[in-house]
Design a protein around this motif. Structure first.
Motif, PDB file in Angstrom:
ATOM      1  N   GLY A  65       0.829  -1.193   0.000  1.00 61.76           N
ATOM      2  CA  GLY A  65       0.000   0.000   0.000  1.00 61.76           C
ATOM      3  C   GLY A  65       0.867   1.247   0.000  1.00 61.76           C
ATOM      4  N   PRO A  66       0.254   2.403   0.078  1.00 61.98           N
ATOM      5  CA  PRO A  66       1.021   3.658   0.105  1.00 61.98           C
ATOM      6  C   PRO A  66       1.602   3.925   1.490  1.00 61.98           C
ATOM      7  N   GLN A  67       2.625   3.163   1.843  1.00 58.23           N
ATOM      8  CA  GLN A  67       3.223   3.264   3.175  1.00 58.23           C
ATOM      9  C   GLN A  67       4.054   4.544   3.296  1.00 58.23           C
ATOM     10  N   PRO A  68       3.733   5.409   4.234  1.00 59.86           N
ATOM     11  CA  PRO A  68       4.578   6.592   4.465  1.00 59.86           C
ATOM     12  C   PRO A  68       5.902   6.201   5.127  1.00 59.86           C
ATOM     13  N   TYR A  69       6.888   7.017   4.910  1.00 58.73           N
ATOM     14  CA  TYR A  69       8.186   6.882   5.577  1.00 58.73           C
ATOM     15  C   TYR A  69       8.789   5.486   5.387  1.00 58.73           C
ATOM     16  N   ILE A  70       8.812   5.037   4.144  1.00 59.15           N
ATOM     17  CA  ILE A  70       9.435   3.758   3.814  1.00 59.15           C
ATOM     18  C   ILE A  70      10.864   4.004   3.334  1.00 59.15           C
ATOM     19  N   LEU A  71      11.804   3.243   3.871  1.00 61.52           N
ATOM     20  CA  LEU A  71      13.204   3.349   3.480  1.00 61.52           C
ATOM     21  C   LEU A  71      13.741   1.943   3.230  1.00 61.52           C
ATOM     22  N   PHE A  72      14.125   1.675   1.958  1.00 61.70           N
ATOM     23  CA  PHE A  72      14.592   0.338   1.576  1.00 61.70           C
ATOM     24  C   PHE A  72      13.567  -0.745   1.919  1.00 61.70           C
ATOM     25  N   GLY A  73      12.288  -0.397   1.783  1.00 60.50           N
ATOM     26  CA  GLY A  73      11.223  -1.343   2.068  1.00 60.50           C
ATOM     27  C   GLY A  73      10.840  -1.431   3.530  1.00 60.50           C
ATOM     28  N   TYR A  74      11.539  -0.705   4.390  1.00 64.00           N
ATOM     29  CA  TYR A  74      11.341  -0.764   5.838  1.00 64.00           C
ATOM     30  C   TYR A  74      10.547   0.451   6.313  1.00 64.00           C
ATOM     31  N   PRO A 124      -7.257   9.541   2.002  1.00 62.76           N
ATOM     32  CA  PRO A 124      -6.340  10.016   0.971  1.00 62.76           C
ATOM     33  C   PRO A 124      -4.895   9.934   1.449  1.00 62.76           C
ATOM     34  N   VAL A 125      -3.992   9.727   0.510  1.00 64.10           N
ATOM     35  CA  VAL A 125      -2.589   9.517   0.865  1.00 64.10           C
ATOM     36  C   VAL A 125      -2.019  10.664   1.709  1.00 64.10           C
ATOM     37  N   PRO A 126      -2.311  11.943   1.404  1.00 64.90           N
ATOM     38  CA  PRO A 126      -1.791  13.016   2.276  1.00 64.90           C
ATOM     39  C   PRO A 126      -2.278  12.888   3.722  1.00 64.90           C
ATOM     40  N   VAL A 127      -3.520  12.429   3.888  1.00 66.79           N
ATOM     41  CA  VAL A 127      -4.051  12.234   5.240  1.00 66.79           C
ATOM     42  C   VAL A 127      -3.302  11.095   5.927  1.00 66.79           C
ATOM     43  N   LEU A 128      -3.015  10.045   5.168  1.00 64.92           N
ATOM     44  CA  LEU A 128      -2.253   8.922   5.725  1.00 64.92           C
ATOM     45  C   LEU A 128      -0.866   9.373   6.165  1.00 64.92           C
ATOM     46  N   TRP A 129      -0.220  10.195   5.372  1.00 68.52           N
ATOM     47  CA  TRP A 129       1.085  10.730   5.752  1.00 68.52           C
ATOM     48  C   TRP A 129       0.975  11.573   7.022  1.00 68.52           C
ATOM     49  N   ALA A 130      -0.064  12.383   7.102  1.00 65.36           N
ATOM     50  CA  ALA A 130      -0.256  13.223   8.295  1.00 65.36           C
ATOM     51  C   ALA A 130      -0.493  12.350   9.521  1.00 65.36           C
ATOM     52  N   ALA A 131      -1.316  11.309   9.362  1.00 64.62           N
ATOM     53  CA  ALA A 131      -1.593  10.408  10.486  1.00 64.62           C
ATOM     54  C   ALA A 131      -0.332   9.685  10.927  1.00 64.62           C
ATOM     55  N   SER A 132       0.478   9.262   9.971  1.00 62.48           N
ATOM     56  CA  SER A 132       1.727   8.577  10.305  1.00 62.48           C
ATOM     57  C   SER A 132       2.698   9.517  11.008  1.00 62.48           C
ATOM     58  N   THR A 133       2.687  10.771  10.602  1.00 58.31           N
ATOM     59  CA  THR A 133       3.540  11.761  11.269  1.00 58.31           C
ATOM     60  C   THR A 133       3.108  11.951  12.713  1.00 58.31           C
ATOM     61  N   VAL A 134       1.790  11.971  12.939  1.00 57.18           N
ATOM     62  CA  VAL A 134       1.271  12.092  14.305  1.00 57.18           C
ATOM     63  C   VAL A 134       1.692  10.877  15.132  1.00 57.18           C
ATOM     64  N   THR A 135       1.596   9.686  14.538  1.00 54.40           N
ATOM     65  CA  THR A 135       2.001   8.466  15.240  1.00 54.40           C
ATOM     66  C   THR A 135       3.475   8.520  15.628  1.00 54.40           C
ATOM     67  N   MET A 136       4.332   8.905  14.686  1.00 55.57           N
ATOM     68  CA  MET A 136       5.763   8.982  14.990  1.00 55.57           C
ATOM     69  C   MET A 136       6.039  10.014  16.078  1.00 55.57           C
ATOM     70  N   ALA A 137       5.359  11.142  16.009  1.00 50.58           N
ATOM     71  CA  ALA A 137       5.540  12.184  17.033  1.00 50.58           C
ATOM     72  C   ALA A 137       5.081  11.680  18.396  1.00 50.58           C
ATOM     73  N   ALA A 138       3.977  10.918  18.418  1.00 49.01           N
ATOM     74  CA  ALA A 138       3.485  10.369  19.679  1.00 49.01           C
ATOM     75  C   ALA A 138       4.485   9.384  20.271  1.00 49.01           C
ATOM     76  N   CYS A 139       5.117   8.592  19.411  1.00 47.21           N
ATOM     77  CA  CYS A 139       6.115   7.622  19.884  1.00 47.21           C
ATOM     78  C   CYS A 139       7.324   8.337  20.483  1.00 47.21           C
ATOM     79  N   VAL A 140       7.805   9.353  19.778  1.00 46.30           N
ATOM     80  CA  VAL A 140       8.953  10.121  20.281  1.00 46.30           C
ATOM     81  C   VAL A 140       8.580  10.800  21.601  1.00 46.30           C
ATOM     82  N   ALA A 141       7.375  11.364  21.653  1.00 51.67           N
ATOM     83  CA  ALA A 141       6.928  12.039  22.874  1.00 51.67           C
ATOM     84  C   ALA A 141       6.828  11.059  24.034  1.00 51.67           C
ATOM     85  N   GLN A 142       6.377   9.834  23.747  1.00 45.87           N
ATOM     86  CA  GLN A 142       6.262   8.826  24.809  1.00 45.87           C
ATOM     87  C   GLN A 142       7.632   8.484  25.381  1.00 45.87           C
ATOM     88  N   VAL A 143       8.608   8.242  24.512  1.00 46.95           N
ATOM     89  CA  VAL A 143       9.960   7.923  24.985  1.00 46.95           C
ATOM     90  C   VAL A 143      10.540   9.108  25.747  1.00 46.95           C
TER      91      VAL A 143
END
Length: 265
Positions: free
Chosen positions: A148-157, A218-237
């Motif tokens: 699918g349209p995976q945000p923040y993919i690097l070398f398939g990861y 929509p893909v831009p919304v998915l990117w925004a949601a993924s950005t929120v998830t990453m920010a939440a993870c960083v904030a948790q740590v």
């Protein structure tokens, strides 16, 4: 079935013939060495964490469903589980023992040493780097794939899942630290609940991304949601390291002899 509303999963994914036995053997060796070390050192917390983490792998098909991931169809003794998602009783159990079990213990030791917050953050950055080391070889031997349209993919990861997984083991380490007074002797068995508590961390951080996927946003919304998830993870740590760094030394450090964490002979 079109799960995400974007593209069907790669149901024809087939791993290289040598990949599963090789990585199962490697992970099995790591778990065995960790278990022998833990028994020899009487680190009963780790002994409790490893099998419990293996059992917690039962949640993996759900994560695959909501996150757009697929496993090879030729895994040994694999069977269909949540909405047709593949479950491998060997590979998944060993993978969770390595990441959730050992990861939780390493996070606990990072917190237990109570270094400065900056040192703890460096420690968790190192933990985060271990996740692609574990997963990238799986991806490039076709054991596993994001689709699918995976945000923040690097070398398939997926960097999104790197954040989710790292925040999860950091949470586990903090829970173990909070439970420490109850983890002496036979009480160490209580540590077995922690891998299942990690599921709560995943939901807390990842729900924006999962919801966007399941809604076919929509893909831009998915990117925004993924950005929120990453920010939440960083904030948790960041919050967890701040909490531990701010605790009185008598609570956060390890003033007691190691023998207190051991089961009496």
């Amino acid at each position: 079935m079109n799960i995400t509303g974007y593209v069907d999963p790669p149901t024809d994914l087939v791993a290289y013939g040598w990949a599963e036995p090789f990585f199962c053997g490697l992970m099995g060796l790591v778990v065995l060495v960790a278990l022998v070390w833990a028994i020899a050192r009487r680190e009963w917390i780790l002994v409790a964490l490893l099998p419990a983490a293996a059992v917690s792998s039962l949640i993996e098909p759900f994560y695959d469903y909501v996150g757009g991931a697929w496993w090879a169809t030729n895994l040994t003794n694999a069977f269909s589980s949540f909405d047709g998602r593949i479950f491998s009783p060997y590979f998944f159990a060993l993978g969770y023992a390595c990441w959730v079990g050992l990861g939780a213990y390493v996070s606990y030791r990072i917190f237990l040493k109570r270094p400065r917050r900056s040192r703890m953050l460096i420690g968790f950055a190192a933990v985060a780097l271990c996740e692609p080391i574990l997963e990238l070889p799986w991806i490039h031997t076709h054991l596993f794939s994001y689709y699918g349209p995976q945000p923040y993919i690097l070398f398939g990861y997926s960097l999104v899942w790197c954040c989710i997984n790292t925040a999860g083991v950091a949470f586990a380490g903090a829970v173990l630290l909070a439970m420490r007074s109850k983890l002496h002797g036979w009480g160490s068995a209580r540590a077995a609940v922690v891998p299942f508590m990690v599921i709560g961390s995943y939901f807390a951080c990842a729900w924006p991304t999962w919801l966007a996927y399941q809604a076919g946003a929509p893909v831009p919304v998915l990117w925004a949601a993924s950005t929120v998830t990453m920010a939440a993870c960083v904030a948790q740590v960041y919050a967890l390291t701040g909490y531990v760094a701010g605790r009185p030394v008598a609570q956060a450090s390890d003033p007691a002899p190691v023998v207190e964490d051991r089961i009496p002979a």
